[in-house]
Design a protein around this motif. Structure first.
Motif, PDB file in Angstrom:
ATOM      1  N   UNK A  92       0.787  -1.224   0.000  1.00 36.98           N
ATOM      2  CA  UNK A  92       0.000   0.000   0.000  1.00 36.98           C
ATOM      3  C   UNK A  92       0.823   1.279   0.000  1.00 36.98           C
ATOM      4  N   UNK A  93       1.977   1.305   0.668  1.00 30.15           N
ATOM      5  CA  UNK A  93       2.776   2.530   0.728  1.00 30.15           C
ATOM      6  C   UNK A  93       4.048   2.441  -0.108  1.00 30.15           C
ATOM      7  N   UNK A  94       4.093   1.472  -1.020  1.00 31.89           N
ATOM      8  CA  UNK A  94       5.231   1.290  -1.943  1.00 31.89           C
ATOM      9  C   UNK A  94       6.550   1.100  -1.198  1.00 31.89           C
ATOM     10  N   UNK A  95       6.474   0.452  -0.039  1.00 30.20           N
ATOM     11  CA  UNK A  95       7.697   0.225   0.738  1.00 30.20           C
ATOM     12  C   UNK A  95       8.229  -1.197   0.565  1.00 30.20           C
ATOM     13  N   UNK A  96       7.389  -2.113   0.055  1.00 25.53           N
ATOM     14  CA  UNK A  96       7.804  -3.504  -0.114  1.00 25.53           C
ATOM     15  C   UNK A  96       7.283  -4.060  -1.437  1.00 25.53           C
ATOM     16  N   UNK A  97       8.026  -5.045  -1.934  1.00 26.95           N
ATOM     17  CA  UNK A  97       7.576  -5.814  -3.082  1.00 26.95           C
ATOM     18  C   UNK A  97       7.299  -7.233  -2.605  1.00 26.95           C
ATOM     19  N   UNK A  98       6.052  -7.660  -2.758  1.00 34.13           N
ATOM     20  CA  UNK A  98       5.678  -9.028  -2.411  1.00 34.13           C
ATOM     21  C   UNK A  98       5.674  -9.881  -3.669  1.00 34.13           C
ATOM     22  N   UNK A  99       5.901 -11.163  -3.483  1.00 27.72           N
ATOM     23  CA  UNK A  99       5.901 -12.097  -4.607  1.00 27.72           C
ATOM     24  C   UNK A  99       5.145 -13.354  -4.218  1.00 27.72           C
ATOM     25  N   UNK A 100       4.306 -13.820  -5.136  1.00 26.56           N
ATOM     26  CA  UNK A 100       3.698 -15.139  -4.964  1.00 26.56           C
ATOM     27  C   UNK A 100       4.666 -16.177  -5.520  1.00 26.56           C
ATOM     28  N   UNK A 101       4.525 -17.389  -5.040  1.00 24.38           N
ATOM     29  CA  UNK A 101       5.479 -18.432  -5.397  1.00 24.38           C
ATOM     30  C   UNK A 101       4.947 -19.328  -6.521  1.00 24.38           C
ATOM     31  N   UNK A 102       5.835 -19.748  -7.371  1.00 30.92           N
ATOM     32  CA  UNK A 102       5.506 -20.711  -8.418  1.00 30.92           C
ATOM     33  C   UNK A 102       5.330 -22.084  -7.759  1.00 30.92           C
ATOM     34  N   UNK A 103       4.413 -22.932  -8.165  1.00 33.53           N
ATOM     35  CA  UNK A 103       3.564 -22.797  -9.370  1.00 33.53           C
ATOM     36  C   UNK A 103       2.155 -22.357  -9.021  1.00 33.53           C
ATOM     37  N   UNK A 104       1.967 -21.071  -8.863  1.00 28.97           N
ATOM     38  CA  UNK A 104       0.629 -20.483  -8.744  1.00 28.97           C
ATOM     39  C   UNK A 104      -0.140 -20.918  -7.504  1.00 28.97           C
ATOM     40  N   UNK A 105       0.509 -21.086  -6.394  1.00 28.25           N
ATOM     41  CA  UNK A 105      -0.207 -21.333  -5.155  1.00 28.25           C
ATOM     42  C   UNK A 105       0.187 -20.239  -4.169  1.00 28.25           C
ATOM     43  N   UNK A 106      -0.668 -19.997  -3.206  1.00 25.30           N
ATOM     44  CA  UNK A 106      -0.348 -18.910  -2.285  1.00 25.30           C
ATOM     45  C   UNK A 106      -0.151 -19.411  -0.860  1.00 25.30           C
ATOM     46  N   UNK A 107       0.375 -20.599  -0.729  1.00 25.73           N
ATOM     47  CA  UNK A 107       0.681 -21.078   0.616  1.00 25.73           C
ATOM     48  C   UNK A 107       1.822 -20.282   1.237  1.00 25.73           C
ATOM     49  N   UNK A 108       2.655 -19.692   0.383  1.00 28.60           N
ATOM     50  CA  UNK A 108       3.780 -18.883   0.855  1.00 28.60           C
ATOM     51  C   UNK A 108       3.935 -17.657  -0.021  1.00 28.60           C
TER      52      UNK A 108
END
Length: 554
Positions: free
Chosen positions: A383-399
């Protein structure tokens, strides 16, 4: 004696003759007056402006004058002598009532009166408006018709299979100025074409009219000849949108800036490749254009031109051994210019990522991590452009993992949990992930059907909803700050939904046109105008988000 009698007889005869002649002259002036009359004494006029000549029949020696009793009725000439055509003219009757006035022609003590009666203008359809229904509350879409004067009957027809009239039009006020016709199976983003028959209360005559009602506020279409949209992003001030347009036939690949005020093209920048991803850098205000090439272009939005081309020359020793990755696919930046550049390999799903520093002339450096250690699939800025988040391959959001300039080693966030609902499809493909505009929260939807909001600090969860999520594009509402409101546009089943994720339920739903060849590409929100923007393959559409939320109180 005889002579005297004869004289007396002649004298008496002369006296009698003289008396008859005088009586006849006087009677001629009394019984046969001068002619002074009109050929007609009334005129019935329609509501439009017009005139009529009325002949005044009178002797040549008679002088006369004319006058009118109303401003809207005029007469000429104002005076004259003898017989003449009197021209009576009237203005258009714009009032919602019939009216009457008189013309007077005067000659001495005598007057003639001509009455002009004018009817009122028939009702006109002055506006139409689409009203989006809420399927969550079993409300149908409808079309509102507003007339400038009373209407006593209204019939609405449609020949389309995508929408038809569900019931007869309903009068919404006592005067019959406003009517509403419910529709069945209409869609946001469509132009609804209808035939309207109505009877005006002024003349009871049936009037016919064809109307086109847009179920959107504004649009910017892309035709088959000009290409199709692969991606979109808002300008930093959210006054315009940049779209990535691909065109194979004419090799006219480009990025286009479109004003969100009047939906006109502001700038067009030709590219040497097909653009697939756009990123507006909050650090320098430049637009970074990815295209699955071993280089990418940087566009200055103010100039409307490419100001830099960045080449990717170094292959990471940590990349997949068979599929070296050096094709730019995605990029994201924090507000201090630190960024992550995600790469893919040509013709495979191999991936890699690098650091990129806009504070150091967009210098690219290796991450130093093996390709299987941190498998970044997609990038998201908080929201405040302070971090870049990444989802993990292969397309799951457990982490998920996040990085920034101060923490360049990825920080893991384990968001796997047991949700309250047994409808959650664990391990489902990630359809979309959007960061909250107010806090470190993420709205996550997976296929085939689950949505949740995950609070990342600390890790918390909302209820999961069972809806069809495949092909979804999502965006947070930036007006409803006190609740987690999220819009979701699903390409597979053609539904647009608004979720109150704080309560874990859907609060609004309707159909839309962004399916098939009109597949949705991105969603954006405009807080200044409370509008929802959807970009799809063939254009950009703007919708009234306030009206969608307004259905909750109806």
């Amino acid at each position: 004696m005889i002579k005297v009698r004869l004289i007396l007889f002649v004298f008496i005869g002369m006296f009698v003759f003289s008396g008859c002649s005088e009586d006849t002259f006087e009677n001629r002036h009394t019984v046969v007056p001068h002619e002074f009359k009109l050929k007609k004494d009334n005129v019935k006029a329609g509501y439009t402006a017009g005139f009529e000549n009325i002949y005044l029949d009178t002797d040549m020696a008679i002088s006369w004058t004319t006058s009118s009793s109303a401003d809207w009725l005029s007469v000429s000439p104002s005076s004259g002598t003898g017989g003449a055509n009197i021209c009576v003219s009237w203005q258009e009757n714009t009032a919602a009532a019939d009216r009457e006035a008189t013309v007077t022609i005067s000659e001495g003590q005598r007057q003639l009166t001509l009455t002009v009666s004018q009817g009122q203008k028939p009702a006109e359809l002055v506006s139409t408006r689409s009203i989006v229904g809420n399927l969550v509350q079993n409300e149908l879409d409808s079309v509102e018709f507003v007339f400038d004067r009373p209407v006593v009957a209204l019939n609405v027809y449609s020949n389309s299979e995508l929408y038809y009239i569900d019931a007869q039009a309903e009068k919404m006020d006592a005067d019959g100025l406003c009517w509403r016709a419910p529709l069945k199976v209409s869609r946001l983003g469509d132009d609804i074409q209808l035939a309207v028959d109505y009877k005006s209360g002024s003349d009871w005559v049936e009037h016919k009219k064809g109307v086109t009602v847009p179920f959107y506020e504004k649009k910017f279409p892309i035709t088959d000849e000009t290409g199709w949209i692969n991606y979109s992003t808002l300008s930093l001030d959210k006054q315009s949108i940049w779209i990535a347009v691909e065109n194979w036939s004419d090799n006219l690949n480009r990025v286009v800036q479109v004003s969100l005020d009047d939906m006109t093209e502001m700038k067009s920048v030709k590219l040497p490749y097909a653009p697939t991803h756009l990123c507006m850098n909050p650090y320098n205000g430049l637009l970074y254009v990815m295209g699955n090439q071993n280089y990418f272009c940087v566009v200055d939005p103010a100039k409307g031109e490419i100001v830099k081309t960045v080449q990717i020359v170094e292959t990471s020793p940590y990349a997949h051994p068979q599929y070296p990755t050096n094709y730019a696919s995605e990029v994201a930046f924090t507000k201090d210019g630190f960024g992550i550049l995600r790469l893919i390999s040509d013709g495979s799903t191999g991936m890699d990522w690098r650091y990129i520093d806009s504070a150091d002339d967009d210098k690219i450096t290796l991450s130093g991590y093996d390709w299987v250690e941190h498998e970044f699939e997609h990038l998201y800025v908080n929201y405040d452009c302070s971090r870049i988040y990444a989802s993990m391959y292969p397309n799951v959001y457990s982490t998920m993992e996040w990085v920034n300039r101060q923490h360049q080693k990825p920080v893991k966030v384990n968001i796997k949990a047991n949700f309250n609902s047994d409808k959650y499809y664990a391990g489902g493909n990630l359809m979309d992930l959007q960061m909250s505009p107010f806090a470190n929260k993420a709205f996550i939807c997976t296929a085939p059907g689950s949505e949740c909001v995950v609070g990342l600090e600390p890790v918390t969860y909302s209820e999961v909803l069972e809806v069809e999520a495949r092909g979804s594009k999502c965006v947070w509402d930036e007006v409803m700050k006190e609740r987690d409101y999220v819009y979701q546009v699903c390409t597979l089943d053609g539904y647009m939904e608004l979720f109150d994720m704080t309560a874990g339920r859907g609060v609004f739903g309707t159909r839309h046109r962004f399916i098939g060849a009109n597949e949705a590409r991105n969603c954006h929100f405009l807080p200044a105008t409370d509008q929802l923007v959807v970009s799809c393959l063939n254009g950009v559409w703007v919708f009234d988000a306030a009206a969608m939320k307004g259905t909750l109180s109806r």
